[in-house]
Scaffold this active site. Structure first.
Site, PDB file in Angstrom:
ATOM      1  N   THR A 137       3.259  -2.351  -8.372  1.00 39.54           N
ATOM      2  CA  THR A 137       4.300  -1.786  -9.240  1.00 39.54           C
ATOM      3  C   THR A 137       4.748  -2.834 -10.194  1.00 39.54           C
ATOM      4  O   THR A 137       5.469  -3.464  -9.595  1.00 39.54           O
ATOM      5  CB  THR A 137       5.326  -1.186  -8.275  1.00 39.54           C
ATOM      6  OG1 THR A 137       4.696  -0.728  -7.014  1.00 39.54           O
ATOM      7  CG2 THR A 137       6.143  -0.226  -9.091  1.00 39.54           C
ATOM      8  N   GLU A 148       1.052  12.449   2.354  1.00 41.93           N
ATOM      9  CA  GLU A 148       1.459  11.638   3.581  1.00 41.93           C
ATOM     10  C   GLU A 148       2.506  12.268   4.460  1.00 41.93           C
ATOM     11  O   GLU A 148       2.595  11.915   5.814  1.00 41.93           O
ATOM     12  CB  GLU A 148       2.186  10.455   2.800  1.00 41.93           C
ATOM     13  CG  GLU A 148       1.367   9.508   2.596  1.00 41.93           C
ATOM     14  CD  GLU A 148       2.078   8.254   1.847  1.00 41.93           C
ATOM     15  OE1 GLU A 148       2.286   7.178   2.734  1.00 41.93           O
ATOM     16  OE2 GLU A 148       2.564   8.060   0.746  1.00 41.93           O
TER      17      GLU A 148
HETATM   18  P1  IMP Z   1       4.059  -3.679  -4.977  1.00 32.51           P
HETATM   19  O1  IMP Z   1       3.554  -2.260  -5.704  1.00 32.51           O
HETATM   20  O2  IMP Z   1       2.814  -4.489  -4.882  1.00 32.51           O
HETATM   21  O3  IMP Z   1       5.410  -3.746  -4.878  1.00 32.51           O
HETATM   22  O4  IMP Z   1       3.389  -3.000  -3.235  1.00 32.51           O
HETATM   23  C1  IMP Z   1       4.639  -2.413  -2.349  1.00 32.51           C
HETATM   24  C2  IMP Z   1       4.926  -1.067  -2.937  1.00 32.51           C
HETATM   25  O5  IMP Z   1       3.724  -0.194  -2.556  1.00 32.51           O
HETATM   26  C3  IMP Z   1       5.947  -0.117  -2.017  1.00 32.51           C
HETATM   27  O6  IMP Z   1       7.123  -0.579  -2.650  1.00 32.51           O
HETATM   28  C4  IMP Z   1       5.664   1.260  -2.166  1.00 32.51           C
HETATM   29  O7  IMP Z   1       6.154   1.757  -3.503  1.00 32.51           O
HETATM   30  C5  IMP Z   1       4.220   0.986  -2.401  1.00 32.51           C
HETATM   31  N1  IMP Z   1       3.544   1.450  -0.833  1.00 32.51           N
HETATM   32  C6  IMP Z   1       2.931   0.669   0.163  1.00 32.51           C
HETATM   33  N2  IMP Z   1       2.440   1.310   0.952  1.00 32.51           N
HETATM   34  C7  IMP Z   1       2.860   2.693   0.652  1.00 32.51           C
HETATM   35  C8  IMP Z   1       2.448   3.812   1.415  1.00 32.51           C
HETATM   36  O8  IMP Z   1       1.898   3.771   2.614  1.00 32.51           O
HETATM   37  N3  IMP Z   1       2.782   5.067   0.898  1.00 32.51           N
HETATM   38  C9  IMP Z   1       3.353   5.107  -0.371  1.00 32.51           C
HETATM   39  N4  IMP Z   1       3.733   3.899  -1.093  1.00 32.51           N
HETATM   40  C10 IMP Z   1       3.264   2.821  -0.573  1.00 32.51           C
END
Ligand code: IMP
Ligand code: ZN
Length: 349
Positions: free
Chosen positions: A105, A206
């Site tokens: 993100t 989920e």
């Molecule tokens: P980033 O997008 O690299 O910051 O990774 C972390 C983000 O991935 C979290 O803040 C969530 O928005 C998302 N995320 C990680 N694991 C899950 C999951 O199992 N379900 C939904 N969203 C997830």
């Protein structure tokens, strides 16, 4: 070859890995040291134990989403983000991964814009392809707990990044806390991205929410993540299950993530068995290998042991995964790679 070695050496495809959830203990220690050496505050005194979520953890699904802020505090500068990306790619490669679609993100921080965030990850992926025998691509994430205006801004960025780096940026996805936000609100942003050429994957089912699951399947994403509550015995309905069986949308299966967040009581009851029996395409993935202390080869091994799959069947999972990657131009190369391994090590079985 014993199962552990087989699962490690098998060329594998990772299609569901969140960057900030994939940081290993070793990567986080590197990042902490980098922040300390640079005189930067990492704004967290959280210990690594708080970041990891094991099988017996008493935190609920919602609590699990709090842990990502620990990783975020350590990836707030371009240098730290680059370090996190490079080390994570190296770990997947060392574990026998030959293709990864890493997702993340984009965030504005004190030290970088969302554009710089994407550029940083893309440059690491481009550099890593020179040193590693693993291809990497980026999926840009939208967090469903953020305002819709933010999702629209990320869609704009994803479209721009896709034009700028068509060889690296392949898709956009919807993730974040599943009980927050409404899928329909994000449809315009997702549709715009899809019309611009990006592939879409959605975290779907989920939690028990049959109405939303049906809306998501109707949207026809390229893949869905988890799909935990789609079968009628697991919180879904006859309609959700038959919609999945008819559409045959590939499911990114994350066994340990589902067990550790208690979305699934144990490995044996995991919906993998229903998907497998129904012939629904599946890809074994890690989700957040740092948070759940796992690896892609460990997920393959757990899958084989839990559902009594022999090595040929395990290898076939990796081979079939090649069909569902978003970078269609490299599908054939990857299929050949996995097939060569099968010919070499599975012919006698
Ligand atoms: P980033 O997008 O690299 O910051 O990774 C972390 C983000 O991935 C979290 O803040 C969530 O928005 C998302 N995320 C990680 N694991 C899950 C999951 O199992 N379900 C939904 N969203 C997830
Ligand atoms: Zn996920």
């Amino acid at each position: 070859m014993d199962l552990k070695t087989f699962c490690r050496d098998l060329p594998k495809i990772e299609l569901h890995a969140h960057l900030n959830g994939s940081l290993s203990r070793s990567t986080m220690l590197h990042l902490k040291r980098f922040y300390a050496d640079s005189g930067l505050e990492d704004n967290t005194n959280a210990f690594f134990d708080e970041f990891q979520i094991g099988a017996g953890d008493c935190r609920n699904l919602s609590d699990c989403f709090q842990v990502f802020s620990i990783a975020h505090a350590l990836t707030s500068t371009p240098e730290a983000l680059a370090m996190a990306t490079t080390l994570t790619l190296q770990e997947f490669h060392s574990d026998g991964c030959c293709y990864i679609e890493l997702r993340s993100t984009p965030r504005n921080t004190q030290y970088m814009t969302k554009e710089q965030y994407v550029d940083t990850i893309v440059h690491c992926m481009q550099k890593s392809s020179i040193h590693l025998s693993m291809l990497s691509r980026l999926i840009i994430s939208i967090n469903r707990s953020y305002p819709v205006s933010e999702a629209e801004a990320i869609a704009d960025l994803a479209i721009e990044s896709y034009k700028k780096y068509p060889d690296v940026v392949v898709g956009m996805e919807l993730s974040g806390e599943p009980t927050v936000g409404k899928f329909q609100d994000f449809v315009p942003a997702l549709t715009r991205a899809r019309n611009a050429g990006l592939k879409i994957t959605l975290h779907c089912g989920e939690v028990c929410n049959p109405e939303e699951i049906l809306e998501m399947i109707k949207f026809k994403p390229g893949r869905i993540g988890h799909g935990t509550c789609i079968h009628p015995k697991l919180g879904g309905t006859d309609d959700t299950w038959s919609a999945l069986c008819t559409s045959k949308i590939p499911v990114e299966v994350c066994l340990t993530s589902n067990v550790n967040t208690k979305s699934t009581p144990d490995y044996e009851s995991h919906h993998f068995k229903y998907l497998y029996e129904a012939g629904i395409p599946m890809i074994i993935c890690t989700d957040d290998k740092g948070v759940f202390t796992t690896s892609l080869s460990q997920e393959y091994r757990i899958c084989a042991e839990t559902f009594s799959l022999n090595q040929v069947k395990v290898a076939r999972l990796a081979l079939e995964a090649c069909q569902y990657i978003f970078a269609e131009d490299v599908q054939k190369t990857l299929k050949n790679k996995v097939q060569d391994f099968i010919n070499k090590y599975c012919l006698s079985q």
